[in-house]
Design an enzyme around this catalytic site. Structure first.
Site, PDB file in Angstrom:
ATOM      1  N   ASN A 152      37.993  37.225  89.794  1.00 43.89           N
ATOM      2  CA  ASN A 152      39.050  37.965  89.111  1.00 43.89           C
ATOM      3  C   ASN A 152      40.262  37.972  90.038  1.00 43.89           C
ATOM      4  O   ASN A 152      40.327  38.760  90.975  1.00 43.89           O
ATOM      5  CB  ASN A 152      38.569  39.398  88.821  1.00 43.89           C
ATOM      6  CG  ASN A 152      39.647  40.241  88.177  1.00 43.89           C
ATOM      7  OD1 ASN A 152      40.688  39.720  87.776  1.00 43.89           O
ATOM      8  ND2 ASN A 152      39.415  41.544  88.082  1.00 43.89           N
ATOM      9  N   TRP A 153      41.196  37.074  89.749  1.00 44.45           N
ATOM     10  CA  TRP A 153      42.365  36.939  90.641  1.00 44.45           C
ATOM     11  C   TRP A 153      43.349  38.088  90.473  1.00 44.45           C
ATOM     12  O   TRP A 153      44.261  38.241  91.287  1.00 44.45           O
ATOM     13  CB  TRP A 153      43.083  35.617  90.364  1.00 44.45           C
ATOM     14  CG  TRP A 153      42.358  34.391  90.848  1.00 44.45           C
ATOM     15  CD1 TRP A 153      41.138  34.339  91.466  1.00 44.45           C
ATOM     16  CD2 TRP A 153      42.824  33.035  90.769  1.00 44.45           C
ATOM     17  NE1 TRP A 153      40.829  33.033  91.769  1.00 44.45           N
ATOM     18  CE2 TRP A 153      41.845  32.217  91.347  1.00 44.45           C
ATOM     19  CE3 TRP A 153      43.981  32.441  90.249  1.00 44.45           C
ATOM     20  CZ2 TRP A 153      41.981  30.831  91.441  1.00 44.45           C
ATOM     21  CZ3 TRP A 153      44.127  31.067  90.320  1.00 44.45           C
ATOM     22  CH2 TRP A 153      43.131  30.271  90.921  1.00 44.45           C
ATOM     23  N   LYS A 154      43.222  38.847  89.400  1.00 40.47           N
ATOM     24  CA  LYS A 154      44.165  39.933  89.096  1.00 40.47           C
ATOM     25  C   LYS A 154      45.604  39.387  89.099  1.00 40.47           C
ATOM     26  O   LYS A 154      45.809  38.233  88.731  1.00 40.47           O
ATOM     27  CB  LYS A 154      43.976  41.094  90.083  1.00 40.47           C
ATOM     28  CG  LYS A 154      42.512  41.530  90.168  1.00 40.47           C
ATOM     29  CD  LYS A 154      42.290  42.820  90.898  1.00 40.47           C
ATOM     30  CE  LYS A 154      40.796  43.120  90.901  1.00 40.47           C
ATOM     31  NZ  LYS A 154      40.458  44.400  91.485  1.00 40.47           N
ATOM     32  N   HIS A 192      38.458  46.004  82.109  1.00 38.88           N
ATOM     33  CA  HIS A 192      38.453  46.217  83.565  1.00 38.88           C
ATOM     34  C   HIS A 192      38.951  47.635  83.855  1.00 38.88           C
ATOM     35  O   HIS A 192      39.830  48.142  83.136  1.00 38.88           O
ATOM     36  CB  HIS A 192      39.345  45.174  84.255  1.00 38.88           C
ATOM     37  CG  HIS A 192      39.174  45.203  85.738  1.00 38.88           C
ATOM     38  ND1 HIS A 192      39.825  46.129  86.519  1.00 38.88           N
ATOM     39  CD2 HIS A 192      38.389  44.474  86.560  1.00 38.88           C
ATOM     40  CE1 HIS A 192      39.444  45.946  87.783  1.00 38.88           C
ATOM     41  NE2 HIS A 192      38.575  44.948  87.835  1.00 38.88           N
ATOM     42  N   GLU A 231      40.976  48.748  85.884  1.00 39.06           N
ATOM     43  CA  GLU A 231      42.431  48.853  86.069  1.00 39.06           C
ATOM     44  C   GLU A 231      43.135  48.916  84.714  1.00 39.06           C
ATOM     45  O   GLU A 231      44.151  49.600  84.562  1.00 39.06           O
ATOM     46  CB  GLU A 231      42.934  47.674  86.917  1.00 39.06           C
ATOM     47  CG  GLU A 231      42.501  47.853  88.373  1.00 39.06           C
ATOM     48  CD  GLU A 231      42.189  46.573  89.121  1.00 39.06           C
ATOM     49  OE1 GLU A 231      42.625  45.488  88.692  1.00 39.06           O
ATOM     50  OE2 GLU A 231      41.482  46.656  90.156  1.00 39.06           O
ATOM     51  N   GLU A 285      30.992  47.734  87.477  1.00 43.30           N
ATOM     52  CA  GLU A 285      31.912  47.842  88.609  1.00 43.30           C
ATOM     53  C   GLU A 285      32.198  49.306  88.911  1.00 43.30           C
ATOM     54  O   GLU A 285      33.089  49.904  88.284  1.00 43.30           O
ATOM     55  CB  GLU A 285      33.229  47.133  88.281  1.00 43.30           C
ATOM     56  CG  GLU A 285      33.071  45.659  87.971  1.00 43.30           C
ATOM     57  CD  GLU A 285      34.365  44.904  88.244  1.00 43.30           C
ATOM     58  OE1 GLU A 285      34.335  43.995  89.068  1.00 43.30           O
ATOM     59  OE2 GLU A 285      35.396  45.244  87.639  1.00 43.30           O
ATOM     60  N   GLY A 336      37.989  47.083  95.518  1.00 44.12           N
ATOM     61  CA  GLY A 336      39.115  46.902  96.421  1.00 44.12           C
ATOM     62  C   GLY A 336      39.117  47.876  97.581  1.00 44.12           C
ATOM     63  O   GLY A 336      40.116  47.999  98.292  1.00 44.12           O
ATOM     64  N   SER A 392      33.972  44.953  95.806  1.00 44.71           N
ATOM     65  CA  SER A 392      33.908  44.541  97.215  1.00 44.71           C
ATOM     66  C   SER A 392      32.763  43.573  97.522  1.00 44.71           C
ATOM     67  O   SER A 392      32.180  43.610  98.602  1.00 44.71           O
ATOM     68  CB  SER A 392      33.848  45.765  98.137  1.00 44.71           C
ATOM     69  OG  SER A 392      35.028  46.546  97.982  1.00 44.71           O
ATOM     70  N   GLY A 415      36.879  40.292  93.088  1.00 52.14           N
ATOM     71  CA  GLY A 415      38.330  40.366  93.191  1.00 52.14           C
ATOM     72  C   GLY A 415      38.823  39.746  94.487  1.00 52.14           C
ATOM     73  O   GLY A 415      38.933  38.531  94.620  1.00 52.14           O
ATOM     74  N   GLY A 416      39.091  40.595  95.471  1.00 59.63           N
ATOM     75  CA  GLY A 416      39.704  40.176  96.735  1.00 59.63           C
ATOM     76  C   GLY A 416      39.110  38.912  97.340  1.00 59.63           C
ATOM     77  O   GLY A 416      39.854  37.982  97.707  1.00 59.63           O
TER      78      GLY A 416
HETATM   79  P1  PGA Z   1      37.123  43.632  94.463  1.00 61.01           P
HETATM   80  O1  PGA Z   1      37.471  43.708  92.906  1.00 61.01           O
HETATM   81  O2  PGA Z   1      36.091  42.530  94.620  1.00 61.01           O
HETATM   82  O3  PGA Z   1      38.409  43.320  95.131  1.00 61.01           O
HETATM   83  O4  PGA Z   1      36.555  44.965  94.850  1.00 61.01           O
HETATM   84  C1  PGA Z   1      36.481  43.545  91.935  1.00 61.01           C
HETATM   85  C2  PGA Z   1      37.096  43.695  90.564  1.00 61.01           C
HETATM   86  O5  PGA Z   1      37.979  44.540  90.391  1.00 61.01           O
HETATM   87  O6  PGA Z   1      36.727  42.965  89.624  1.00 61.01           O
END
Ligand code: PGA
Length: 254
Positions: free
Chosen positions: A9-11, A97, A99, A169, A175, A215, A236-237
């Site tokens: 997930n590059w966001k 998601h 967010e 999640e 994050g 994470s 994500g990250g």
């Molecule tokens: P993260 O994000 O790996 O940076 O914690 C995961 C996500 O939001 O899908």
């Protein structure tokens, strides 16, 4: 048999040049993805077509939109539909998601519409669920996630639910560098699967991939993915660093 999935997930990150470099590095560093595995890249909308071209011809490798709007077409300025992404060769979409739930007020009911629209257009929804820290601290995470599933997914038929990928999640782990322990992940994944089994029967529940997100990195992926009800991760990250994501793909169960 349910698939083991590494989803990036590059966001809202990367320029097109950076995106192309990262995709090339991950695709180049990844050996054959086996039949019971999948690799998915959820990229910013302007890069969907490019990414779809890059993964074409790569076995079991796909592109996902990070969001869709639950209408086929119309006067919804700025939104993209499942129909539009389908037309450029995209076959997956992240739905719900945390967010999006938090910053764009997406409710369980609205997400139910998105999931339905994805399925109608043959897009695999990667449906996200998970609790915030106060919910975990008061030990209400199981009922909280159960409500998310009931209100967004449980109107689906048994055939439809098997097309859905669920990503658990916990918001407190996204994050933050604070990963759920592999036991905490397994516990919730088993709970989600038991809810699916109660509604649709054990056979159907066993066919649904449930990913962990929050994470995930190269150093913890193997242990988390090793748990029996964890079928890979939404990352994500760490998915923005080629070597990290390549190692995460390698950590999938074979
Ligand atoms: P993260 O994000 O790996 O940076 O914690 C995961 C996500 O939001 O899908």
């Amino acid at each position: 048999m349910r698939k083991q999935i590494a989803a990036a997930n590059w966001k809202m990150n990367l320029t097109i040049t950076e995106a192309e470099t990262l995709l090339d590095a991950v695709l180049g560093g990844t050996a054959e993805v086996s039949e019971n595995q999948k690799v998915v890249f959820a990229v910013p909308a302007p890069y969907l077509a490019l990414a779809a071209q890059k993964v074409a011809g790569k076995n079991n490798t796909f592109v996902a939109a990070q969001n869709i709007y639950p209408k086929k077409s119309g006067a919804f300025t700025g939104e993209i539909s499942a129909t539009i992404i389908k037309s450029i060769g995209v076959e997956h979409a992240v739905v719900g998601h945390s967010e999006r739930r938090e910053y764009f007020n997406e409710s369980n009911q609205f997400l139910a519409e998105k999931v339905k629209m994805c399925l109608q257009e043959n897009i695999v929804p990667i449906f996200c669920c998970g609790e915030a820290l106060p919910v975990r601290e008061t030990n209400q995470q199981n009922s909280f996630v159960q409500t998310q599933l009931q209100e967004s997914l449980f109107d689906l038929s048994a055939d439809e639910i098997q097309q859905v990928v669920i990503a658990y999640e916990p918001i407190w782990a996204i994050g933050t560098g604070k990963t759920a322990s592999s036991d905490q992940a397994q516990e919730m994944h088993a709970h989600i699967r038991s809810q699916l089994a109660a509604k649709y029967g054990a056979e159907v529940a066993n066919n649904v991939s449930i990913l962990y997100g929050g994470s995930v990195k190269a150093s913890n992926a193997k242990e988390i993915f090793g748990k029996p009800d964890v079928d890979g991760g939404l990352v994500g990250g760490a998915s923005l660093i080629a070597e990290e994501f390549v190692a995460i793909i390698k950590a999938l169960k074979s």
